[in-house]
Design a protein around this motif. Structure first.
Motif, short mmCIF file in Angstrom:
data_model
loop_
_atom_site.label_atom_id
_atom_site.label_comp_id
_atom_site.label_asym_id
_atom_site.label_seq_id
_atom_site.Cartn_x
_atom_site.Cartn_y
_atom_site.Cartn_z
N ALA A 168 0.84 -1.20 0.00
CA ALA A 168 0.00 0.00 0.00
C ALA A 168 0.87 1.25 0.00
CB ALA A 168 -0.93 -0.01 1.21
N TYR A 169 1.89 1.28 0.87
CA TYR A 169 2.80 2.42 0.90
C TYR A 169 3.51 2.58 -0.45
CZ TYR A 169 2.69 4.14 5.71
OH TYR A 169 2.32 4.75 6.89
N HIS A 170 3.90 1.45 -1.03
CA HIS A 170 4.57 1.48 -2.33
C HIS A 170 3.68 2.13 -3.38
CE1 HIS A 170 6.99 0.14 -5.74
NE2 HIS A 170 5.89 -0.41 -6.26
N TYR A 171 2.43 1.71 -3.46
CA TYR A 171 1.51 2.25 -4.46
C TYR A 171 1.16 3.70 -4.18
CZ TYR A 171 0.82 -2.62 -5.92
OH TYR A 171 1.00 -3.90 -6.37
N LEU A 172 0.97 4.05 -2.90
CA LEU A 172 0.64 5.43 -2.55
C LEU A 172 1.81 6.37 -2.86
CD1 LEU A 172 -1.18 4.85 0.87
CD2 LEU A 172 -2.25 5.65 -1.25
N MET B 9 -2.49 5.76 -8.61
CA MET B 9 -3.67 4.89 -8.57
C MET B 9 -4.64 5.32 -7.48
SD MET B 9 -2.38 1.00 -9.38
CE MET B 9 -1.15 0.95 -8.09
N SER B 10 -5.92 5.15 -7.77
CA SER B 10 -6.95 5.48 -6.79
C SER B 10 -6.99 4.42 -5.70
CB SER B 10 -8.31 5.54 -7.48
OG SER B 10 -8.69 4.25 -7.95
N SER B 11 -7.70 4.74 -4.61
CA SER B 11 -7.86 3.77 -3.53
C SER B 11 -8.58 2.51 -4.03
CB SER B 11 -8.65 4.39 -2.37
OG SER B 11 -7.85 5.33 -1.68
N ALA B 12 -9.51 2.68 -4.95
CA ALA B 12 -10.22 1.52 -5.51
C ALA B 12 -9.26 0.60 -6.25
CB ALA B 12 -11.34 1.98 -6.43
N GLU B 13 -8.35 1.21 -7.03
CA GLU B 13 -7.38 0.40 -7.79
C GLU B 13 -6.41 -0.30 -6.84
OE1 GLU B 13 -6.82 2.73 -12.00
OE2 GLU B 13 -6.15 3.77 -10.18
N ILE B 14 -5.95 0.41 -5.83
CA ILE B 14 -5.02 -0.19 -4.86
C ILE B 14 -5.72 -1.30 -4.08
CG2 ILE B 14 -3.65 0.24 -2.78
CD1 ILE B 14 -3.13 3.06 -3.84
N SER B 15 -6.96 -1.08 -3.69
CA SER B 15 -7.69 -2.10 -2.93
C SER B 15 -7.83 -3.37 -3.74
CB SER B 15 -9.07 -1.58 -2.51
OG SER B 15 -9.92 -1.39 -3.63
N PHE B 16 -8.02 -3.24 -5.07
CA PHE B 16 -8.11 -4.42 -5.93
C PHE B 16 -6.78 -5.18 -5.96
CE2 PHE B 16 -7.15 -6.19 -10.15
CZ PHE B 16 -8.12 -7.18 -10.22
N LEU B 17 -5.68 -4.45 -6.13
CA LEU B 17 -4.36 -5.09 -6.19
C LEU B 17 -4.00 -5.77 -4.88
CD1 LEU B 17 -2.28 -2.45 -8.17
CD2 LEU B 17 -3.03 -4.69 -8.97
N ALA C 273 -12.89 -0.38 -1.79
CA ALA C 273 -12.00 0.66 -1.28
C ALA C 273 -12.24 0.94 0.20
CB ALA C 273 -12.18 1.94 -2.10
N ASN C 274 -13.48 0.82 0.66
CA ASN C 274 -13.77 1.08 2.08
C ASN C 274 -13.08 0.05 2.97
OD1 ASN C 274 -15.35 3.34 1.58
ND2 ASN C 274 -17.24 2.15 1.38
N SER C 275 -13.08 -1.21 2.54
CA SER C 275 -12.40 -2.26 3.32
C SER C 275 -10.90 -1.97 3.40
CB SER C 275 -12.65 -3.62 2.69
OG SER C 275 -14.01 -3.94 2.65
N PHE C 276 -10.34 -1.54 2.29
CA PHE C 276 -8.92 -1.19 2.27
C PHE C 276 -8.64 -0.02 3.21
CE2 PHE C 276 -5.92 1.85 0.03
CZ PHE C 276 -4.78 1.33 0.61
N ALA C 277 -9.49 1.02 3.14
CA ALA C 277 -9.28 2.21 3.97
C ALA C 277 -9.34 1.88 5.46
CB ALA C 277 -10.31 3.29 3.62
N PRO D 95 -5.51 6.39 3.81
CA PRO D 95 -4.62 6.39 2.63
C PRO D 95 -4.43 7.78 2.05
CG PRO D 95 -6.17 4.56 2.51
CD PRO D 95 -6.60 5.40 3.66
N GLY D 96 -5.52 8.59 2.02
CA GLY D 96 -5.40 9.94 1.49
C GLY D 96 -4.46 10.80 2.29
N ALA D 97 -4.51 10.68 3.62
CA ALA D 97 -3.63 11.47 4.47
C ALA D 97 -2.17 11.09 4.28
CB ALA D 97 -4.04 11.28 5.93
N VAL D 98 -1.91 9.79 4.16
CA VAL D 98 -0.54 9.33 3.95
C VAL D 98 -0.01 9.79 2.60
CG1 VAL D 98 0.88 7.28 3.59
CG2 VAL D 98 -0.68 7.37 5.53
#
Length: 357
Positions: free
Chosen positions: A296-300, A305-313, A319-323, A334-337
């Motif tokens: 997650a840190y790597h992708y951010l 990529m959006s949170s939806a795309e990262i959550s899929f990967l 995306a809510n589950s990932f957040a 994720p947005g704050a980071v």
């Protein structure tokens, strides 16, 4: 545990490399001297190097090749002389396949014999996306090695089909000095190379399914048992933690993140899996959470990529589950980071540009 773990962080060096380098005009002795490696390295059988030595070897190959032909990037120098008679297990296993799709499936299965890497394929109605990831994210390989792999995959498809197959898209983490070679790579691939955090190749499905003229099923049946045995031997010598981590890297985008699914992939029961991980001082959930957080840190940090795309990967349902999971790991969204990372990068750039009074 450390001894077993280290075995998974090794890269193979095949004797055929000496022939390929020679054909490209690069002789072994000066390369090995640059890399501070034994002079008879390419004459040995079953050579495996740790990450530092292997990366130093590739940097030495590039340095020597560039000293001889500075106007041509090293991977393209090698591609020009690559042929089907270069005996390398990776290339041979692929060439014996029925098509590029089968070749990449075989490479994905046996890639750990060559390096601690994972190959993933995602196919839709029109094209197939192939990504190359490394199990040693803390020590990324040199750019020349990443580029060579992409050149190898494309050249493989061309050699086996005798067709000028061009990717629909090709991208990797571009080095700072890439601009000077961008035109040469665009000419080779038939499309401009773009930047991405993850090394990615996109091929048309028609090219993925195009028959290989080099298909040799009988030879593959003769050759495959040895590969399977070596993969089994490798699994026996590495720790369960690394085996689970490797399996999860391959399975995350498909959402196959349960202990049962990973156990089936590794051929062990969930009870055995739990017991062995406990013996190595960890648990399945710890490995999964740590891997997801790291990725997650790597992708951010490195992608838009959006949170939806990262959550899929990362194998989350949405995306809510990932957040929610990310906040439980870090105490932040994720947005704050991503904002913090962007601010930090901007400050680093500003600091580097300042000149002393």
């Amino acid at each position: 545990m450390n001894g077993r773990r280290s075995s998974t962080l090794e890269y193979s060096v095949w004797p055929g490399w000496r022939l390929l380098m020679q054909d490209a005009g690069v002789t072994a002795p000066p390369v090995l001297r640059r890399a501070q490696l034994p002079g008879d390295l390419f004459a040995r059988r079953s050579v495996r190097l740790n990450s530092a030595d292997f990366f130093r070897l590739w940097e030495a190959i590039e340095a020597e090749a560039q000293s001889l032909q500075p106007t041509i990037p090293t991977p393209l120098q090698i591609a020009r002389v690559m042929s089907s008679d270069w005996f390398d297990p990776e290339l041979f296993a692929a060439l014996c396949s029925a098509h590029m799709r089968g070749a990449m499936e075989r490479l994905a299965t046996y890639i750990r014999l060559i390096a601690p890497m994972a190959i993933r394929m995602v196919r839709n109605d029109k094209h197939t996306t192939i990504t190359l990831d490394f199990l040693t994210a803390s020590q990324p390989p040199p750019a020349v090695f990443l580029i060579f792999k992409m050149v190898l995959f494309v050249q493989l498809a061309r050699l086996a089909t005798r067709t000028q197959i061009n990717p629909l898209q090709i991208s990797w983490p571009l080095p700072d000095d890439f601009e000077k070679d961008s035109g040469l790579y665009a000419a080779f691939f038939g499309t401009p190379v773009t930047h991405s955090a993850v090394t990615t190749l996109v091929l048309d499905n028609a090219d993925m399914d195009r028959p290989f003229l080099t298909e040799n099923h009988k030879m593959w049946l003769f050759f495959e048992p040895d590969l399977r045995q070596r993969l089994s031997d490798l699994d026996r010598t590495c720790g369960m933690l690394e085996r689970v981590r490797s399996a999860l890297l391959e399975s995350l985008p498909a959402g196959e993140v349960s202990m049962q699914a990973v156990g089936r992939k590794l051929g062990v029961s969930t009870r055995t899996l739990q017991r062995r991980l406990q013996g190595e001082g960890t648990s399945f959930q710890q490995i999964l959470d740590t891997l997801r957080e790291s990725l997650a840190y790597h992708y951010l940090r490195n992608t838009a990529m959006s949170s939806a795309e990262i959550s899929f990967l990362l194998g989350f349902e949405d995306a809510n589950s990932f957040a929610r999971a990310f906040q439980s790991w870090t105490g932040k969204t994720p947005g704050a980071v991503r904002h913090e990372l962007a601010v930090g990068n901007a400050q680093d750039v500003a600091s580097a540009s300042r000149t002393p009074d």
